[in-house]
Design a protein around this motif. Structure first.
Motif, PDB file in Angstrom:
ATOM      1  N   ASP A  28       0.814  -1.222   0.000  1.00  9.61           N
ATOM      2  CA  ASP A  28       0.000   0.000   0.000  1.00  9.61           C
ATOM      3  C   ASP A  28       0.844   1.268   0.000  1.00  9.61           C
ATOM      4  N   GLY A  29       2.151   1.120  -0.083  1.00  8.52           N
ATOM      5  CA  GLY A  29       3.019   2.274  -0.260  1.00  8.52           C
ATOM      6  C   GLY A  29       3.135   3.196   0.925  1.00  8.52           C
ATOM      7  N   THR A  30       2.861   2.685   2.134  1.00  3.64           N
ATOM      8  CA  THR A  30       2.906   3.546   3.318  1.00  3.64           C
ATOM      9  C   THR A  30       4.297   3.690   3.897  1.00  3.64           C
ATOM     10  N   GLY A  31       5.244   2.863   3.450  1.00  2.00           N
ATOM     11  CA  GLY A  31       6.613   2.998   3.919  1.00  2.00           C
ATOM     12  C   GLY A  31       7.117   1.737   4.580  1.00  2.00           C
ATOM     13  N   LEU A  32       8.431   1.714   4.799  1.00  2.00           N
ATOM     14  CA  LEU A  32       9.120   0.563   5.370  1.00  2.00           C
ATOM     15  C   LEU A  32       9.761   0.950   6.689  1.00  2.00           C
ATOM     16  N   GLU A  33       9.595   0.080   7.698  1.00  4.46           N
ATOM     17  CA  GLU A  33      10.331   0.189   8.954  1.00  4.46           C
ATOM     18  C   GLU A  33      11.137  -1.092   9.101  1.00  4.46           C
ATOM     19  N   PHE A  34      12.456  -0.961   9.096  1.00  2.74           N
ATOM     20  CA  PHE A  34      13.364  -2.097   8.935  1.00  2.74           C
ATOM     21  C   PHE A  34      14.349  -2.109  10.096  1.00  2.74           C
ATOM     22  N   GLY A  35      14.380  -3.228  10.825  1.00  4.40           N
ATOM     23  CA  GLY A  35      15.276  -3.331  11.970  1.00  4.40           C
ATOM     24  C   GLY A  35      14.562  -2.958  13.247  1.00  4.40           C
ATOM     25  N   ALA A  36      15.256  -2.246  14.120  1.00  2.00           N
ATOM     26  CA  ALA A  36      14.669  -1.848  15.397  1.00  2.00           C
ATOM     27  C   ALA A  36      13.527  -0.859  15.226  1.00  2.00           C
ATOM     28  N   ASP A  65       8.500   6.243   2.355  1.00  4.26           N
ATOM     29  CA  ASP A  65       9.826   6.406   2.939  1.00  4.26           C
ATOM     30  C   ASP A  65      10.254   5.102   3.601  1.00  4.26           C
ATOM     31  N   ALA A  66      11.553   4.967   3.839  1.00  6.62           N
ATOM     32  CA  ALA A  66      12.089   3.806   4.547  1.00  6.62           C
ATOM     33  C   ALA A  66      12.936   4.285   5.724  1.00  6.62           C
ATOM     34  N   VAL A  67      12.757   3.624   6.867  1.00  5.99           N
ATOM     35  CA  VAL A  67      13.567   3.907   8.052  1.00  5.99           C
ATOM     36  C   VAL A  67      14.300   2.626   8.423  1.00  5.99           C
ATOM     37  N   VAL A  68      15.614   2.718   8.579  1.00 14.07           N
ATOM     38  CA  VAL A  68      16.456   1.566   8.888  1.00 14.07           C
ATOM     39  C   VAL A  68      17.157   1.831  10.215  1.00 14.07           C
ATOM     40  N   GLU A  69      17.028   0.884  11.148  1.00 12.83           N
ATOM     41  CA  GLU A  69      17.643   1.053  12.466  1.00 12.83           C
ATOM     42  C   GLU A  69      18.345  -0.229  12.903  1.00 12.83           C
ATOM     43  N   ASN A  70      19.645  -0.128  13.151  1.00 15.45           N
ATOM     44  CA  ASN A  70      20.373  -1.147  13.904  1.00 15.45           C
ATOM     45  C   ASN A  70      20.233  -2.550  13.311  1.00 15.45           C
ATOM     46  N   ILE A  71      20.516  -2.682  12.012  1.00 17.68           N
ATOM     47  CA  ILE A  71      20.569  -4.012  11.391  1.00 17.68           C
ATOM     48  C   ILE A  71      21.892  -4.655  11.779  1.00 17.68           C
ATOM     49  N   SER A  72      21.823  -5.834  12.375  1.00 19.52           N
ATOM     50  CA  SER A  72      23.030  -6.478  12.891  1.00 19.52           C
ATOM     51  C   SER A  72      23.702  -7.332  11.819  1.00 19.52           C
ATOM     52  N   ASP A  90      12.314   9.087   0.933  1.00 16.42           N
ATOM     53  CA  ASP A  90      13.630   9.110   1.572  1.00 16.42           C
ATOM     54  C   ASP A  90      13.943   7.765   2.209  1.00 16.42           C
ATOM     55  N   ILE A  91      15.236   7.481   2.359  1.00 13.72           N
ATOM     56  CA  ILE A  91      15.702   6.395   3.215  1.00 13.72           C
ATOM     57  C   ILE A  91      16.494   7.030   4.349  1.00 13.72           C
ATOM     58  N   THR A  92      16.123   6.703   5.592  1.00  8.61           N
ATOM     59  CA  THR A  92      16.802   7.241   6.763  1.00  8.61           C
ATOM     60  C   THR A  92      17.412   6.109   7.560  1.00  8.61           C
ATOM     61  N   PHE A  93      18.704   6.198   7.838  1.00  9.49           N
ATOM     62  CA  PHE A  93      19.408   5.270   8.713  1.00  9.49           C
ATOM     63  C   PHE A  93      19.609   5.986  10.042  1.00  9.49           C
ATOM     64  N   GLN A  94      19.083   5.406  11.134  1.00 12.27           N
ATOM     65  CA  GLN A  94      19.102   6.125  12.401  1.00 12.27           C
ATOM     66  C   GLN A  94      19.125   5.158  13.585  1.00 12.27           C
ATOM     67  N   ASN A  95      19.398   5.728  14.781  1.00  7.38           N
ATOM     68  CA  ASN A  95      19.246   5.022  16.066  1.00  7.38           C
ATOM     69  C   ASN A  95      19.956   3.678  16.128  1.00  7.38           C
ATOM     70  N   GLY A  96      21.186   3.624  15.669  1.00  3.81           N
ATOM     71  CA  GLY A  96      21.968   2.391  15.736  1.00  3.81           C
ATOM     72  C   GLY A  96      22.601   2.064  14.403  1.00  3.81           C
ATOM     73  N   ASP A  97      23.899   1.773  14.419  1.00  2.00           N
ATOM     74  CA  ASP A  97      24.631   1.439  13.197  1.00  2.00           C
ATOM     75  C   ASP A  97      24.042   0.192  12.530  1.00  2.00           C
ATOM     76  N   SER A  98      24.198   0.092  11.214  1.00  2.00           N
ATOM     77  CA  SER A  98      23.696  -1.061  10.463  1.00  2.00           C
ATOM     78  C   SER A  98      24.811  -1.691   9.647  1.00  2.00           C
ATOM     79  N   THR A  99      24.779  -3.037   9.577  1.00  2.00           N
ATOM     80  CA  THR A  99      25.780  -3.800   8.835  1.00  2.00           C
ATOM     81  C   THR A  99      25.086  -4.793   7.912  1.00  2.00           C
ATOM     82  N   PHE A 100      25.565  -4.855   6.676  1.00  2.00           N
ATOM     83  CA  PHE A 100      25.042  -5.775   5.670  1.00  2.00           C
ATOM     84  C   PHE A 100      26.229  -6.467   5.015  1.00  2.00           C
ATOM     85  N   ASN A 101      25.974  -7.593   4.322  1.00  2.00           N
ATOM     86  CA  ASN A 101      27.027  -8.159   3.482  1.00  2.00           C
ATOM     87  C   ASN A 101      27.338  -7.207   2.331  1.00  2.00           C
TER      88      ASN A 101
END
Length: 199
Positions: A28-36, A65-72, A90-101
């Motif tokens: 439905d295009g409301t956005g992504l919350e990813f991680g914490a 929009d996408a919000v990314v927080e603290n992906i381990s 927008d994509i926002t990385f916040q509230n904790g570092d994130s690591t990916f391959n």
């Protein structure tokens, strides 16, 4: 393909594509919350839920929009190659570092990172597409190539950009005819095992 916000479960769901790919679309295009960040009314994928996915590549699309927080590192490790995040906003990385391959993040209207982003086996790409779209970052570390490509302005609030394993670093917009600025707000240490290009 899994359309987001249609699939509901009381417990956990394990997605195992083996050497195939996983595609998740925010229906439905409301956005992504990813991680914490997961927990609102958008498409929510927690860090723990990411750890239950196995694939060569994971692609997540949203028209919001996408919000990314603290992906381990531990929970992103089962995505063997690339985690791709595509947001029409927008994509926002916040509230904790994130690591990916390996990470490909495309925020059409901008990318804002107030935390560090690391790729521990492959390239790191941050990209915008719309006119007047900017990127703001802190520290970036990649094991491979690093490409930071705003259409307009790039603001660096950290102190290090590092690419290892013969990785090249490419910084700055590559669209002919656009005028943008690169601003480093601290003493900046750029380290690359390959070439460094700033444009």
């Amino acid at each position: 393909m899994i359309p987001g916000e249609i699939l509901t479960a009381e417990g956990s769901i394990t997605l195992n594509a083996g050497t195939g790919d996983i595609l998740i679309t925010d229906s439905d295009g409301t956005g992504l919350e990813f991680g914490a960040a997961a927990g609102g009314n958008n498409l929510n994928i927690s860090d723990v839920e990411l750890g239950l996915m196995t694939a060569s590549n994971l692609t997540i699309n949203t028209n919001g929009d996408a919000v990314v927080e603290n992906i381990s590192a531990a929970n992103s490790d089962n995505i063997a190659v690339t985690t791709a995040l595509n947001a029409n906003g927008d994509i926002t990385f916040q509230n904790g570092d994130s690591t990916f391959n390996e990470l490909l993040a495309q925020g059409n209207t901008g990318i804002i990172a107030t935390v560090n982003i690391t790729t521990d086996t492959g390239r790191l790409t941050l990209d915008t597409t719309e006119a007047n779209s900017d990127i703001t970052i802190v520290n970036l570390t990649s094991t491979g190539d690093m490409n930071v490509d705003p259409i307009r302005n790039l603001t660096i609030n950290g102190t290090t950009l590092t690419a290892s394993s013969n990785g090249d670093i490419l910084i700055g917009e590559d669209t002919a005819g656009t005028n943008g600025n690169i601003t480093a707000n601290n003493a900046l240490d750029i380290q690359s095992a390959g070439n460094v290009t700033i444009r």
